[in-house]
Write a protein that holds these residues in place. Structure first.
Motif, PDB file in Angstrom:
ATOM      1  N   ILE A 316       0.847  -1.183   0.000  1.00 13.95           N
ATOM      2  CA  ILE A 316       0.000   0.000   0.000  1.00 13.95           C
ATOM      3  C   ILE A 316       0.890   1.243   0.000  1.00 13.95           C
ATOM      4  O   ILE A 316       1.808   1.354   0.821  1.00 13.95           O
ATOM      5  N   PHE A 317       0.632   2.156  -0.936  1.00 13.73           N
ATOM      6  CA  PHE A 317       1.322   3.442  -0.946  1.00 13.73           C
ATOM      7  C   PHE A 317       0.463   4.433  -0.158  1.00 13.73           C
ATOM      8  O   PHE A 317      -0.673   4.729  -0.534  1.00 13.73           O
ATOM      9  N   THR A 318       1.002   4.952   0.918  1.00 14.37           N
ATOM     10  CA  THR A 318       0.203   5.777   1.822  1.00 14.37           C
ATOM     11  C   THR A 318      -0.058   7.178   1.280  1.00 14.37           C
ATOM     12  O   THR A 318      -1.041   7.816   1.663  1.00 14.37           O
ATOM     13  N   SER A 319       0.831   7.673   0.404  1.00 16.12           N
ATOM     14  CA  SER A 319       0.683   9.025  -0.119  1.00 16.12           C
ATOM     15  C   SER A 319       1.480   9.143  -1.416  1.00 16.12           C
ATOM     16  O   SER A 319       2.215   8.228  -1.800  1.00 16.12           O
ATOM     17  N   HIS A 320       1.333  10.297  -2.075  1.00 10.26           N
ATOM     18  CA  HIS A 320       2.114  10.527  -3.302  1.00 10.26           C
ATOM     19  C   HIS A 320       3.598  10.528  -2.999  1.00 10.26           C
ATOM     20  O   HIS A 320       4.410   9.976  -3.764  1.00 10.26           O
ATOM     21  N   ASP A 321       3.988  11.147  -1.889  1.00 13.06           N
ATOM     22  CA  ASP A 321       5.411  11.150  -1.514  1.00 13.06           C
ATOM     23  C   ASP A 321       5.917   9.736  -1.262  1.00 13.06           C
ATOM     24  O   ASP A 321       7.066   9.414  -1.592  1.00 13.06           O
ATOM     25  N   ASN A 322       5.067   8.898  -0.677  1.00 18.26           N
ATOM     26  CA  ASN A 322       5.455   7.514  -0.424  1.00 18.26           C
ATOM     27  C   ASN A 322       5.659   6.758  -1.733  1.00 18.26           C
ATOM     28  O   ASN A 322       6.581   5.942  -1.855  1.00 18.26           O
ATOM     29  N   ILE A 323       4.814   7.036  -2.725  1.00 20.52           N
ATOM     30  CA  ILE A 323       5.004   6.430  -4.051  1.00 20.52           C
ATOM     31  C   ILE A 323       6.357   6.818  -4.618  1.00 20.52           C
ATOM     32  O   ILE A 323       7.116   5.978  -5.110  1.00 20.52           O
ATOM     33  N   ILE A 324       6.685   8.106  -4.554  1.00 15.35           N
ATOM     34  CA  ILE A 324       7.963   8.586  -5.091  1.00 15.35           C
ATOM     35  C   ILE A 324       9.137   7.943  -4.360  1.00 15.35           C
ATOM     36  O   ILE A 324      10.101   7.483  -4.982  1.00 15.35           O
ATOM     37  N   ASP A 325       9.051   7.880  -3.027  1.00 13.65           N
ATOM     38  CA  ASP A 325      10.151   7.297  -2.239  1.00 13.65           C
ATOM     39  C   ASP A 325      10.392   5.834  -2.618  1.00 13.65           C
ATOM     40  O   ASP A 325      11.533   5.403  -2.820  1.00 13.65           O
ATOM     41  N   LEU A 326       9.310   5.053  -2.738  1.00 14.80           N
ATOM     42  CA  LEU A 326       9.470   3.628  -3.023  1.00 14.80           C
ATOM     43  C   LEU A 326       9.870   3.380  -4.472  1.00 14.80           C
ATOM     44  O   LEU A 326      10.595   2.426  -4.758  1.00 14.80           O
ATOM     45  N   CYS A 327       9.414   4.230  -5.382  1.00 14.63           N
ATOM     46  CA  CYS A 327       9.864   4.116  -6.776  1.00 14.63           C
ATOM     47  C   CYS A 327      11.367   4.422  -6.876  1.00 14.63           C
ATOM     48  O   CYS A 327      12.099   3.738  -7.599  1.00 14.63           O
ATOM     49  N   CYS A 328      11.804   5.460  -6.164  1.00 17.11           N
ATOM     50  CA  CYS A 328      13.247   5.782  -6.152  1.00 17.11           C
ATOM     51  C   CYS A 328      14.056   4.630  -5.561  1.00 17.11           C
ATOM     52  O   CYS A 328      15.116   4.268  -6.081  1.00 17.11           O
ATOM     53  N   GLU A 329      13.533   4.062  -4.486  1.00 13.58           N
ATOM     54  CA  GLU A 329      14.220   2.935  -3.851  1.00 13.58           C
ATOM     55  C   GLU A 329      14.341   1.753  -4.812  1.00 13.58           C
ATOM     56  O   GLU A 329      15.399   1.131  -4.924  1.00 13.58           O
ATOM     57  N   ALA A 330      13.242   1.450  -5.532  1.00  9.15           N
ATOM     58  CA  ALA A 330      13.264   0.324  -6.465  1.00  9.15           C
ATOM     59  C   ALA A 330      14.220   0.589  -7.621  1.00  9.15           C
ATOM     60  O   ALA A 330      14.994  -0.302  -8.022  1.00  9.15           O
ATOM     61  N   TRP A 331      14.180   1.799  -8.189  1.00 12.39           N
ATOM     62  CA  TRP A 331      15.068   2.100  -9.321  1.00 12.39           C
ATOM     63  C   TRP A 331      16.531   2.082  -8.891  1.00 12.39           C
ATOM     64  O   TRP A 331      17.396   1.537  -9.596  1.00 12.39           O
ATOM     65  N   ASN A 332      16.832   2.644  -7.735  1.00 11.22           N
ATOM     66  CA  ASN A 332      18.220   2.648  -7.250  1.00 11.22           C
ATOM     67  C   ASN A 332      18.709   1.229  -6.964  1.00 11.22           C
ATOM     68  O   ASN A 332      19.887   0.913  -7.172  1.00 11.22           O
ATOM     69  N   ARG A 333      17.810   0.373  -6.494  1.00 12.94           N
ATOM     70  CA  ARG A 333      18.184  -1.020  -6.277  1.00 12.94           C
ATOM     71  C   ARG A 333      18.539  -1.692  -7.605  1.00 12.94           C
ATOM     72  O   ARG A 333      19.479  -2.469  -7.684  1.00 12.94           O
ATOM     73  N   LEU A 334      17.777  -1.372  -8.634  1.00 11.91           N
ATOM     74  CA  LEU A 334      18.093  -1.921  -9.957  1.00 11.91           C
ATOM     75  C   LEU A 334      19.452  -1.435 -10.440  1.00 11.91           C
ATOM     76  O   LEU A 334      20.262  -2.229 -10.948  1.00 11.91           O
ATOM     77  N   ILE A 335      19.737  -0.155 -10.291  1.00 12.11           N
ATOM     78  CA  ILE A 335      21.005   0.403 -10.741  1.00 12.11           C
ATOM     79  C   ILE A 335      22.180  -0.231  -9.996  1.00 12.11           C
ATOM     80  O   ILE A 335      23.273  -0.387 -10.541  1.00 12.11           O
ATOM     81  N   ASP A 336      21.949  -0.627  -8.746  1.00 13.00           N
ATOM     82  CA  ASP A 336      23.000  -1.280  -7.955  1.00 13.00           C
ATOM     83  C   ASP A 336      23.233  -2.729  -8.383  1.00 13.00           C
ATOM     84  O   ASP A 336      24.121  -3.391  -7.853  1.00 13.00           O
ATOM     85  N   GLN A 337      22.433  -3.226  -9.321  1.00 15.36           N
ATOM     86  CA  GLN A 337      22.569  -4.607  -9.789  1.00 15.36           C
ATOM     87  C   GLN A 337      22.775  -4.614 -11.308  1.00 15.36           C
ATOM     88  O   GLN A 337      21.882  -4.984 -12.077  1.00 15.36           O
ATOM     89  N   PRO A 338      23.954  -4.182 -11.774  1.00 17.31           N
ATOM     90  CA  PRO A 338      24.179  -4.109 -13.232  1.00 17.31           C
ATOM     91  C   PRO A 338      23.997  -5.448 -13.936  1.00 17.31           C
ATOM     92  O   PRO A 338      23.560  -5.489 -15.086  1.00 17.31           O
ATOM     93  N   TRP A 339      24.299  -6.552 -13.239  1.00 16.38           N
ATOM     94  CA  TRP A 339      24.097  -7.869 -13.861  1.00 16.38           C
ATOM     95  C   TRP A 339      22.620  -8.127 -14.150  1.00 16.38           C
ATOM     96  O   TRP A 339      22.274  -8.820 -15.093  1.00 16.38           O
ATOM     97  N   ARG A 340      21.748  -7.544 -13.331  1.00 20.95           N
ATOM     98  CA  ARG A 340      20.314  -7.712 -13.541  1.00 20.95           C
ATOM     99  C   ARG A 340      19.891  -7.003 -14.839  1.00 20.95           C
ATOM    100  O   ARG A 340      19.121  -7.535 -15.641  1.00 20.95           O
ATOM    101  N   ILE A 341      20.417  -5.798 -15.026  1.00 23.32           N
ATOM    102  CA  ILE A 341      20.112  -5.052 -16.247  1.00 23.32           C
ATOM    103  C   ILE A 341      20.619  -5.820 -17.467  1.00 23.32           C
ATOM    104  O   ILE A 341      19.937  -5.890 -18.502  1.00 23.32           O
ATOM    105  N   MET A 342      21.797  -6.419 -17.351  1.00 17.91           N
ATOM    106  CA  MET A 342      22.366  -7.167 -18.476  1.00 17.91           C
ATOM    107  C   MET A 342      21.537  -8.395 -18.818  1.00 17.91           C
ATOM    108  O   MET A 342      21.219  -8.653 -19.977  1.00 17.91           O
ATOM    109  N   THR A 343      21.190  -9.170 -17.796  1.00 14.30           N
ATOM    110  CA  THR A 343      20.490 -10.431 -18.064  1.00 14.30           C
ATOM    111  C   THR A 343      19.068 -10.195 -18.569  1.00 14.30           C
ATOM    112  O   THR A 343      18.580 -10.932 -19.424  1.00 14.30           O
TER     113      THR A 343
END
Length: 353
Positions: A316-343
């Motif tokens: 559950i996203f509690t607010s618009h700011d919460n959506i932004i925070d969790l989207c940033c967290e997910a995208w940054n996690r992806l960037i920290d896993q370059p092998w994931r982007i490759m595969t």
């Protein structure tokens, strides 16, 4: 018990003991040693004592040895129950799984095990459990996979033509650049993430029905994402909506992620805010539009699917700011896993240099 069966005369005790020492099967070795005693003139009772079995079993060993030689003393695989499906029924099962259900006829839009159980019963009168059908499908080489998105009006010929012609398009871009300029191939797309979130599969005990939170509110944001699969890097922004201005901001972000001195070739769909002449395109980026209605050509679609299934769904996203925070967290996690982007992102037809 009848008279003792005479043993074949093309073997002797010395040979059987030699084979007993060489075999990797303990049971075969024990049987060979027991029969070697008989060749030496010992009684069948002595052979049974050495083998640790009854006289009847020694008799069975002799019969097997006479028929097949030492190989007859190897443990054989039990025949087990006859298969519940014959070859023709297996072929029919594979064909209907490949073709998929017809909703108007079968009443479902995707095959479940219970649906295939019913189809086998209706078609062949065979009653199987869901577990058995699952095993049969695995034997046939099938596993449950998440489908890639495909537009309902997709032109498959256009998609194949694009793949074959991509090298030529890349060559045109190279021809306009200084000789030796490195090329980075990037893919771009946007994903809307909102409070009306997705519920995914989860592990649960058989016979239970797991639950997950489901929000009906409508606040949302967009992830503007781009990846360079060959180098395992990406560039993303979380923005409130999609238009020419936000797309220009994302192009600037991608431009900063391209290596100094290199040139980025950006593949993306033909959304209005992608193709407008008002779009501000940095000098180190060239845009190649993908054919319309061909999301399978864009691996960022698979990035969104992975992020939703693993990081953004069932919450559950509690607010618009919460959506932004969790989207940033997910995208940054992806960037920290370059092998994931490759595969996830690599495509044989899309290689830069």
């Amino acid at each position: 018990m009848g008279a003792a069966i005479r043993m074949r005369d093309d073997f002797d005790a010395v040979g059987l003991r030699r084979m007993a020492r060489a075999t990797r099967s303990a049971n075969q070795g024990r049987r060979l040693l027991a029969l070697a005693e008989i060749y030496d003139g010992a009684s069948r009772s002595d052979a049974a004592r050495i083998g640790g079995v009854t006289l009847q079993i020694v008799r069975d060993w002799v019969v097997r040895f006479n028929a097949r030689g030492p190989d007859g003393l190897l443990d054989g695989k039990a025949p087990g129950k006859p298969p519940l499906l014959n070859d023709a029924q297996r072929r029919a099962l594979a064909e209907i799984v490949e073709s998929g259900p017809i909703p108007a006829i079968h009443g479902v839009v995707r095959w479940r095990l219970i649906d295939l159980v019913r189809w086998l019963h209706d078609e062949f009168g065979v009653s199987l459990t869901e577990t058995t059908v699952g095993r049969e499908l695995k034997k046939l080489g099938y596993v449950k996979l998440t489908a890639r998105p495909r537009h309902h009006a997709q032109n498959e010929y256009a998609m194949e033509d694009f793949k074959k012609g991509f090298a030529a398009e890349l060559a045109k871009v190279k021809a306009a650049l200084p000789h030796g300029t490195p090329i980075e191939v990037w893919f771009q797309d946007e994903a809307r993430i909102g409070q009306k979130n997705k519920i995914t599969r989860r592990w649960a005990r058989r016979g239970t029905r797991p639950s997950a939170p489901k929000d009906q509110r409508t606040k949302s944001a967009y992830i503007f994402g781009a990846i360079c699969p060959e180098l395992g890097k990406g560039a993303g922004l979380i923005l409130p909506f999609c238009n020419t201005q936000t797309m220009s901001l994302h192009l600037t972000e991608i431009s900063l992620a391209i290596e100094p001195g290199a040139h980025g070739v950006l593949l993306m769909d033909q959304a209005g805010w992608h193709m407008t002449g008002k779009l501000e395109v940095p000098e180190n980026i060239s845009i190649i539009p993908l054919p319309p209605k061909c999301p399978e050509l864009n691996p960022v679609e698979n990035i969104w699917q992975f992020m939703r299934d693993n990081w953004l769904s069932n919450r559950i996203f509690t607010s618009h700011d919460n959506i932004i925070d969790l989207c940033c967290e997910a995208w940054n996690r992806l960037i920290d896993q370059p092998w994931r982007i490759m595969t996830i992102g690599r495509r044989k037809w899309a290689r830069g240099s």
